[in-house]
Structure formats: C-alpha cells, structure tokens
Design a protein around this motif. Structure first.
Motif, short mmCIF file in Angstrom:
data_model
loop_
_atom_site.label_atom_id
_atom_site.label_comp_id
_atom_site.label_asym_id
_atom_site.label_seq_id
_atom_site.Cartn_x
_atom_site.Cartn_y
_atom_site.Cartn_z
N SER A 145 0.81 -1.22 0.00
CA SER A 145 0.00 0.00 0.00
C SER A 145 0.84 1.27 0.00
O SER A 145 0.29 2.37 0.07
CB SER A 145 -0.94 0.01 1.22
N VAL A 158 -0.10 3.68 -3.05
CA VAL A 158 -1.51 3.95 -3.37
C VAL A 158 -1.73 5.43 -3.70
O VAL A 158 -2.29 5.78 -4.74
CB VAL A 158 -2.42 3.50 -2.22
N PRO A 199 -6.74 -0.47 -4.91
CA PRO A 199 -6.64 0.56 -3.87
C PRO A 199 -6.48 1.98 -4.38
O PRO A 199 -7.05 2.92 -3.80
CB PRO A 199 -5.42 0.10 -3.06
N HIS A 217 -9.71 3.97 -4.82
CA HIS A 217 -10.37 4.50 -3.64
C HIS A 217 -9.90 5.92 -3.36
O HIS A 217 -10.71 6.80 -3.04
CB HIS A 217 -10.08 3.60 -2.43
#
Length: 341
Positions: A95, A98, A147, A150
């Motif tokens: 992550s 992201v 991700p 989002h």
C-alpha cells in the motif's frame, strides 16, 4: 551477510538496518543469477527488484533464506508457493504507492484535458489548436477498484466529477460503491457514458485482452484514457484502432510490458498514445513508506543477531506504508532506478 539489497532503500532505513545486521547493497547482481546464488548462499534476507525472478529452483541455492522483500507493486516475479513451503516470509509494501498512483492518474487526466500546457512548456509558440477541457462537471469511468481507485475517487469527487464504475470482481450491490461515491454500471455503459476512463484493475491472466474491440466499439467519441494496470489488459490492435479513428482522443499508460507499442505493434508511432516507465509510484514519499516498511518487516523476519527475533529496539513508528510520515529532509539516494518506485 544478513541482508542483501538488490533494490535501493532510502539511506535512513539502510542505516537503521546496519545497526542491527550486516547489510550489502549489490544492485548489479539483480541481472546475474549465477553470481547472485554464490554471493547470497548464506544470506537470510534479500530485497529484490521487479526484474529478478525468484523461482523454486533459485530458492534451492539459498538454504538460509528467511525473508524476501519487494518495494514495488506486484509479486509476479516471486514463486509464492515455494516461499511458503520453505517458510520464507514475503515482505511486500503493497500500500506504499496507493496515493502516488492515484495522484499520477489524476495528473494524467489533467494533462490530457490540457495537452496544450505540455506543448507550451516545450517551447511551441502555438501549442495546440485544440481547445482544452475541464474535469469539473465531466463523467469519469473508474475501471477497477484497486486501492488507488479508492483514493482517486475522493480526489475526483472534490473536483466536481461524476463517477461511474465497473469491476469484474466486485458485485454492483457491494456497499463499497456507495462509500466511494461511484455509481456502478455495466461495462458497456461505462465506456459509452464516460468522458474519460481511469484503469486500475487488478490483473489476472483471465483478464488478458479485457479491453478489446467489442468493448471499445461502444466508446463515447473523443474519450480520454489513463491507466496503471498491466498493459496485457489491452488488446493492442483494438486500442490502436480506437486511438486512430477518434473514439479515444488520447491515452496515457504507465509501466507497460516489454513489446507493448514496440516495432511490430499496431500501436507504434501513434502520437496520441503516451507511455511512461512506471512513474506512478515514483515519488520520494512512496519510496520512503515502502523502504521503512520493508526494512522493519525484514528485521522482524530474520531476527536480530544481538537481541533475538522478537526484540525491536528503536524501531521507527511509521510502519504502515500508507501512513508513514515524511521526514524533514528528503533522502536522494535510492531514487534513481529507471523503472520507477
């Protein structure tokens, strides 16, 4: 040697590791598997770049290996099952990139809307006869809820963009659509209604050629496309035709596979297709988050030679790659690999 770095961590994390382990940075070994096996025979942890393939046979030459690390998105180069069988921990900063990828997608959309800006910066007196567009009030199709989607959804909503979306792995009744402010639609509806399409689908082999001539036949004319997904998602011939006949006005793709838009590709020479070398994740902030995460988890996995595997003296607080706080002085080393961050 405890830890071998084939990919560059930021200097602060290397220093942190060196106070706890013997560490070597040998990037030249990434492309020399025979030399790598000899050097890494007694190594307990290795941080691999994306081009080095970690196979079952390769792991047979590394009997002491306890952890492998990756700074970048994707684990295609690592045999996960073989690592599991050998109790080798796979450390992946999944992550860390992201936000940087979401900002790349947003920036790419803005550049395509105002391509005259780039021409002007290159010194052209009359950069473009084509009038620009505004994102406000437009409709953007979100293809894939990886991700980055989002974060991107929140950015676009804040600019007054209407969002529609489709993901083959997410049911249209899932609450995630409402939470992100995206109206779920069918795939044909997405490409026929959107002024621009952002592609960040998680790739699987069954999705090879997912964006094909049947799908692109429904494109709203003069559509803009941006993407960070694997280029295998696109049928090259279908994309080339859509770029040539005006259905897709322009397209920016990040990190395409070898051969995509190459000499024998129908995409070669198209002036409205722009390809970047994995720049989406190539930021100081993303590299910092990924480096700290990998360094800390690598230390946990192989244990400290001084105080045991469960002791973490002076461990940094920002361990979650999505929440890492930037330092007051940015590291410069380790940010120069051409493949991006």
């Amino acid at each position: 040697m405890d830890i071998l770095l084939l990919d560059a961590l930021v200097p602060e994390t290397v220093t942190w590791l060196q106070t706890r382990h013997s560490v070597e940075y040998r990037p030249e070994l990434a492309d020399d598997p025979i030399a790598l096996r000899k050097v890494a025979y007694t190594t307990r942890g290795i941080v691999f770049p994306r081009q080095t393939v970690v196979t079952r046979g390769f792991l047979d030459f590394l009997p002491r290996l306890r952890a492998v690390g990756r700074l970048h998105v994707g684990l295609d180069n690592i045999d996960m099952e073989a690592c599991k069988e050998r109790d080798i921990k796979v450390v992946h900063a999944s992550s860390a990139n992201v936000r940087s990828n979401a900002e790349y997608l947003l920036g790419s959309l803005m550049l395509l809307c105002r391509r005259g800006v780039v021409s002007a910066l290159m010194g052209h007196k009359h950069p473009s006869g084509q009038i620009g567009r505004e994102l406000h009030g437009s409709t953007v199709g979100i293809l894939g809820l990886a991700p980055a989607a989002h974060t991107l959804a929140g950015m676009l909503s804040g600019l007054g963009v209407r969002l529609i979306g489709y993901d083959p792995a997410v049911h249209h009744t899932s609450p995630v659509w409402e939470r992100l402010g995206i109206r779920p639609v069918s795939l044909p509806e997405l490409v026929s209604q959107a002024d621009a399409v952002s592609v960040q689908m998680l790739y699987a082999t069954r999705y090879r050629g997912f964006v094909n001539d049947k799908l692109l036949a429904a494109c709203k004319r003069e559509q803009l496309w941006v993407g960070i997904s694997r280029s295998d998602l696109f049928d090259e011939a279908a994309l080339a035709e859509a770029l040539s006949d005006g259905r897709i006005e322009a397209c920016i793709l990040d990190g395409v596979e070898p051969g995509f838009s190459g000499v024998s590709s129908p995409l070669k020479g198209l002036k409205n297709l722009f390809v970047t070398p994995r720049l989406g994740s190539y930021t100081r902030e993303a590299r910092l988050r990924a480096s700290w995460y990998v360094a800390h988890r690598m230390h946990e996995a192989i244990g400290s030679p001084h105080s045991g595997p469960d002791s973490l003296p002076s461990a940094p607080k920002h361990l979650d790659p999505s929440d890492a706080a930037p330092p007051s002085r940015w590291p410069q080393a380790g940010l120069d690999d051409s493949s991006g961050g």
